[in-house]
Design an enzyme around this catalytic site. Structure first.
Site, PDB file in Angstrom:
ATOM      1  N   ARG A  56      67.626  16.824  36.405  1.00  0.00           N
ATOM      2  CA  ARG A  56      66.503  16.291  35.706  1.00  0.00           C
ATOM      3  C   ARG A  56      65.263  17.022  36.106  1.00  0.00           C
ATOM      4  O   ARG A  56      64.440  17.148  34.990  1.00  0.00           O
ATOM      5  CB  ARG A  56      66.465  14.961  35.868  1.00  0.00           C
ATOM      6  CG  ARG A  56      65.153  14.434  35.059  1.00  0.00           C
ATOM      7  CD  ARG A  56      65.471  12.611  35.048  1.00  0.00           C
ATOM      8  NE  ARG A  56      65.885  12.009  36.158  1.00  0.00           N
ATOM      9  CZ  ARG A  56      65.330  11.784  36.999  1.00  0.00           C
ATOM     10  NH1 ARG A  56      64.083  12.410  37.306  1.00  0.00           N
ATOM     11  NH2 ARG A  56      66.021  11.472  38.259  1.00  0.00           N
ATOM     12  N   TYR A 109      52.954  13.365  11.265  1.00  0.00           N
ATOM     13  CA  TYR A 109      54.356  13.127  11.284  1.00  0.00           C
ATOM     14  C   TYR A 109      54.655  11.775  11.493  1.00  0.00           C
ATOM     15  O   TYR A 109      53.796  11.106  12.321  1.00  0.00           O
ATOM     16  CB  TYR A 109      54.988  13.812  12.238  1.00  0.00           C
ATOM     17  CG  TYR A 109      56.530  13.627  12.578  1.00  0.00           C
ATOM     18  CD1 TYR A 109      57.157  14.145  11.284  1.00  0.00           C
ATOM     19  CD2 TYR A 109      57.147  12.725  13.406  1.00  0.00           C
ATOM     20  CE1 TYR A 109      58.690  13.746  11.517  1.00  0.00           C
ATOM     21  CE2 TYR A 109      58.274  12.860  13.528  1.00  0.00           C
ATOM     22  CZ  TYR A 109      59.242  13.034  12.415  1.00  0.00           C
ATOM     23  OH  TYR A 109      60.328  12.912  12.671  1.00  0.00           O
ATOM     24  N   ASP A 185      50.379  19.731  16.928  1.00  0.00           N
ATOM     25  CA  ASP A 185      51.541  20.016  16.404  1.00  0.00           C
ATOM     26  C   ASP A 185      51.876  21.123  15.496  1.00  0.00           C
ATOM     27  O   ASP A 185      51.415  21.061  14.249  1.00  0.00           O
ATOM     28  CB  ASP A 185      51.827  18.622  15.723  1.00  0.00           C
ATOM     29  CG  ASP A 185      53.537  18.374  15.365  1.00  0.00           C
ATOM     30  OD1 ASP A 185      54.082  19.574  15.149  1.00  0.00           O
ATOM     31  OD2 ASP A 185      53.859  17.289  15.357  1.00  0.00           O
ATOM     32  N   LYS A 210      63.219  22.172  14.138  1.00  0.00           N
ATOM     33  CA  LYS A 210      62.964  22.569  12.711  1.00  0.00           C
ATOM     34  C   LYS A 210      63.135  23.851  12.787  1.00  0.00           C
ATOM     35  O   LYS A 210      64.369  24.551  13.075  1.00  0.00           O
ATOM     36  CB  LYS A 210      61.537  22.147  12.444  1.00  0.00           C
ATOM     37  CG  LYS A 210      61.463  20.318  12.843  1.00  0.00           C
ATOM     38  CD  LYS A 210      62.171  19.603  11.836  1.00  0.00           C
ATOM     39  CE  LYS A 210      62.300  18.214  12.071  1.00  0.00           C
ATOM     40  NZ  LYS A 210      60.823  17.538  12.410  1.00  0.00           N
TER      41      LYS A 210
END
Ligand SMILES: *Cc1c(COP(=O)(O)O)cnc(C)c1O
Length: 394
Positions: A56, A109, A185, A210
């Site tokens: 992790r 978004y 972003d 994306k």
């Protein structure tokens, strides 16, 4: 890794997407990084911060992508991969102090807006939404004469789905004057089209899902910063909150990144061609694409972007038989090549009426259709659109 940050800075991004993040050169060594599937690492002595330690905390499969993204964004530190774009949003918002003020575009978004609104409802932060294209309005929210100054400015440019263009340089300067950090972003543009760190942002965010991964087959997110304090806070958040990337997804994202420059070149050119044809079509009530010379964001986009991206939005006109929203749905259903689906930035062209999502702000017109232009032949894309628009006449 075989390509250093210094060397990458002298190369064009079209080369960096291909050359970055490869293993050291050596006779018979693989030219692509391996996928490391291990949740833990050998260790006997005291653990240092530089050690991987546990799955992790670190995975060598993340490193090549994180380094490649840093080189593309012009960052001085490796990026940070996350399990999704929204996991990266969550980590970025954790940089706010308790009760801190967040200024966010009203057309961010939708998932980012929902997260910020829910945190605001719990009193974790104070949310101020604003039209990010209106520089004076943003400044007023950053440092109101009679209120608390902002702690963080969130920028999306172009915005999703309205394609508003923010003046990123002016806004980052105003935010810093107010004492706020800036998160941009950059999902819609990718570092090949816009470089927010260069424009003054402190942190850059990507939904890697994306364009960067580019094949609609992974969900991943990333953050990039050159600020060591911010990066270590973000890394700590990623370790403790645990939204880490799977090794296979990280590997696929790097594989997808190799063709980013070619994909962007093709899809941007096709978006321009389609925008010019759609604006002249009688069934198109309005169009937003910053590449069109009369688009309100055109000049600003030219001053801060290399190209105009490959997302465009149209509003489909209604008529005596149907509303605009119904006409939009009919067009989407009549398409045979375009894929009716949410998301964007893949090799395939995607289309959807945004208000089919109940979380979409009501200020997004109900007949607005967002189109993500892929890399198919542009004449094939146009023929399909033309027949679907024409079907409204029958
Ligand atoms: C998709 C998207 C996100 C969220 O990313 P996920 O990978 O879906 O979690 C954030 N910002 C923008 C602009 C997006 O398009």
């Amino acid at each position: 890794m075989s390509l250093s940050r210094e060397h990458a800075a002298d190369l064009s991004p079209e080369t960096v997407v291909v050359a970055a993040g490869r293993p050291e050169r050596g006779h018979d060594q693989p030219v692509n990084p391996p996928i490391v599937l291990s949740s833990t690492y050998f260790g006997t002595g005291a653990l240092s911060d530089a050690d991987r330690g546990y799955g992790r905390y670190a995975n060598p499969t993340w490193d090549p992508f994180e380094e490649a993204l840093a080189q593309l964004e012009g960052a001085e530190l490796p990026g940070l991969l996350y399990a999704s774009g929204l996991a990266a949003v969550s980590s970025a918002l954790s940089l706010l102090p308790a009760g801190g003020v967040l200024v966010m575009p009203s057309h961010s978004y939708a998932g980012s807006l929902v997260m910020a609104s829910e945190l605001a409802a719990k009193g974790v932060l104070e949310l101020r939404t604003v039209d990010i294209a209106d520089t004076e309005a943003v400044k007023a929210q950053l440092a109101p004469a009679d209120g608390k100054p902002a702690n963080m400015l969130w920028i999306e440019s172009p915005t999703n789905p309205m394609l508003g263009i923010a003046d990123v340089r002016a806004l980052t300067a105003a935010a810093h004057d107010a004492g706020a950090i800036v998160v941009t972003d950059n999902t819609f543009s990718t570092p090949l089209v816009q470089q927010p760190l260069e424009l003054g942002s402190d942190v850059v965010l990507h939904s890697v899902t994306k364009y960067l991964a580019g094949h609609s087959d992974v969900v991943l997110g990333a953050l990039v910063t050159s600020n060591p304090e911010l990066r270590s806070e973000l890394l700590h958040h990623r370790i403790i909150h645990g939204a880490i990337a799977g090794p296979f997804e990280a590997w696929l994202a790097l594989r997808g990144l190799r063709t980013l420059a070619l994909r962007i070149e093709r899809s941007q050119a096709s978006a321009m061609t389609l925008a010019e044809r759609l604006r002249a079509h009688p069934r198109v009530e309005s169009i937003r694409f910053p590449g069109l010379p009369d688009d309100p964001g055109h000049e600003r986009a030219k001053s801060q972007m290399k190209g105009f991206g490959s997302i465009l939005c149209i509003q489909v006109a209604g008529d005596g038989n149907r509303s605009g929203a119904e006409a939009a749905d009919e067009v989407v259903r009549a398409l045979q090549l375009w894929i009716p689906a949410t998301s964007l930035g893949g090799v395939e062209s995607l289309i959807e009426r945004r208000r089919r999502h109940t979380a979409e702000p009501l200020s997004v017109p109900d007949n607005l259709v967002r189109m993500s232009i892929g890399i198919e032949n542009v004449e094939d894309l146009w023929s399909d659109l033309e027949q679907a628009l024409k079907a409204l006449d029958s």
